[in-house]
Scaffold this motif. Structure first.
Motif, PDB file in Angstrom:
ATOM      1  N   ARG A 132      -1.924  -0.659  -6.501  1.00 27.00           N
ATOM      2  CA  ARG A 132      -0.901  -1.268  -5.651  1.00 27.00           C
ATOM      3  C   ARG A 132      -0.455  -0.315  -4.553  1.00 27.00           C
ATOM      4  O   ARG A 132      -0.188  -0.731  -3.428  1.00 27.00           O
ATOM      5  N   LYS A 133      -0.358   0.974  -4.889  1.00 26.90           N
ATOM      6  CA  LYS A 133       0.045   1.987  -3.918  1.00 26.90           C
ATOM      7  C   LYS A 133      -0.795   3.235  -4.116  1.00 26.90           C
ATOM      8  O   LYS A 133      -1.231   3.533  -5.226  1.00 26.90           O
ATOM      9  N   ARG A 134      -0.985   3.959  -3.035  1.00 27.46           N
ATOM     10  CA  ARG A 134      -1.672   5.250  -3.078  1.00 27.46           C
ATOM     11  C   ARG A 134      -0.774   6.264  -2.367  1.00 27.46           C
ATOM     12  O   ARG A 134      -0.447   6.082  -1.185  1.00 27.46           O
ATOM     13  N   ILE A 135      -0.381   7.298  -3.090  1.00 31.26           N
ATOM     14  CA  ILE A 135       0.553   8.288  -2.553  1.00 31.26           C
ATOM     15  C   ILE A 135      -0.051   9.675  -2.715  1.00 31.26           C
ATOM     16  O   ILE A 135      -0.565  10.015  -3.782  1.00 31.26           O
ATOM     17  N   THR A 139       2.316   6.704   6.812  1.00 25.63           N
ATOM     18  CA  THR A 139       1.494   5.665   6.195  1.00 25.63           C
ATOM     19  C   THR A 139       0.277   5.399   7.067  1.00 25.63           C
ATOM     20  O   THR A 139       0.321   5.568   8.288  1.00 25.63           O
ATOM     21  N   ASN A 195      -4.068  -0.293   5.789  1.00 28.29           N
ATOM     22  CA  ASN A 195      -5.133  -0.655   4.859  1.00 28.29           C
ATOM     23  C   ASN A 195      -6.168  -1.503   5.596  1.00 28.29           C
ATOM     24  O   ASN A 195      -5.916  -2.653   5.943  1.00 28.29           O
ATOM     25  N   TRP A 230      -2.450   4.503   2.753  1.00 28.78           N
ATOM     26  CA  TRP A 230      -1.785   5.539   1.958  1.00 28.78           C
ATOM     27  C   TRP A 230      -0.358   5.760   2.429  1.00 28.78           C
ATOM     28  O   TRP A 230      -0.016   5.498   3.582  1.00 28.78           O
ATOM     29  N   THR A 231       0.442   6.305   1.525  1.00 28.63           N
ATOM     30  CA  THR A 231       1.690   6.963   1.896  1.00 28.63           C
ATOM     31  C   THR A 231       1.464   8.448   1.666  1.00 28.63           C
ATOM     32  O   THR A 231       1.108   8.861   0.559  1.00 28.63           O
ATOM     33  N   ASN A 281       8.849   2.579  -8.418  1.00 26.07           N
ATOM     34  CA  ASN A 281       7.632   1.769  -8.346  1.00 26.07           C
ATOM     35  C   ASN A 281       7.470   0.902  -9.592  1.00 26.07           C
ATOM     36  O   ASN A 281       7.051  -0.257  -9.504  1.00 26.07           O
TER      37      ASN A 281
END
Length: 203
Positions: free
Chosen positions: A15-18, A65, A68, A105-106, A197
């Motif tokens: 769901r997210k990439r940090i 950020t 995507n 990404w964040t 999250n």
């Protein structure tokens, strides 16, 4: 590996990439260009999230950020292919940087210079421009990967590059606990981010 869809596709399903990284030459093991996969020849756009920079947490100097551009399948989107074609596709590190960025990404960049032994560089002393902290709000809102690499790769002082253990507040024994206690606010920030999250997923 990071240029193959066999690797990129599973990574795209999160769901997210940090990604976290140390700035200003404070991490000998994983410099900022490696930590948040920036490249000196990449024009991939990074958007600064100024609303996430808090003056009370001055160690966090940049939140960015990337868009995507990755499709839901074992192939790269046409937009990303166009970006790669415009660059030097024979450069494997550049290719990897762009393909990873295309997942969305964040990226969070930290300044741990105040927690490490350092001396001002002679040039900084002469010019009188020594600034212990960096103000991310001074940056443009949209920057290229290569711009960020230039901004965050060097500082204005000579710092002992021990940020690799500092950013994770390494505490495997009492000595390391004391030595790396300056990184605890970063780990507190990460813990809060994980909790938020999880709560978002439950909602």
């Amino acid at each position: 590996m990071a240029t193959d869809d066999e690797y990129l596709y599973p990574l795209s399903q999160f769901r997210k990439r940090i990604a976290y990284a140390n700035a200003f030459g404070t991490d000998f093991v994983v410099p900022v260009g490696t930590g948040v996969f920036l490249h000196k020849n990449s024009d991939f756009i990074h958007t600064l999230k100024k609303n996430e920079l808090n003056q009370s947490f001055s160690m966090l100097v940049g939140v960015f950020t990337t868009e995507n551009l990755y499709t839901d399948g074992y192939h790269t989107s046409s937009k990303t292919k166009n970006i790669i074609d415009d660059e030097n596709s024979q450069d494997e590190l550049l290719n990897m940087s762009i393909r990873l960025d295309s997942l969305g990404w964040t990226k969070k960049v930290f300044d741990v210079r105040k927690t490490l032994p350092s001396i001002p560089s002679p040039k900084s002393v002469i010019s009188g421009i020594i600034r212990p902290l960096f103000n991310g709000n001074q940056m443009e809102e949209r920057l290229r990967s290569k711009d960020l690499l230039d901004i965050f790769s060097t500082g204005n002082s000579l710092v002992f590059p021990a940020g690799h253990n500092m950013i994770v507040a390494l505490s495997k024994n009492n000595f390391h606990s004391v030595l790396n206690k300056g990184g605890r606010p970063i780990m507190d920030h990460l813990a809060l981010e994980i909790i938020n999250n999880v709560l978002e997923i439950q909602d």
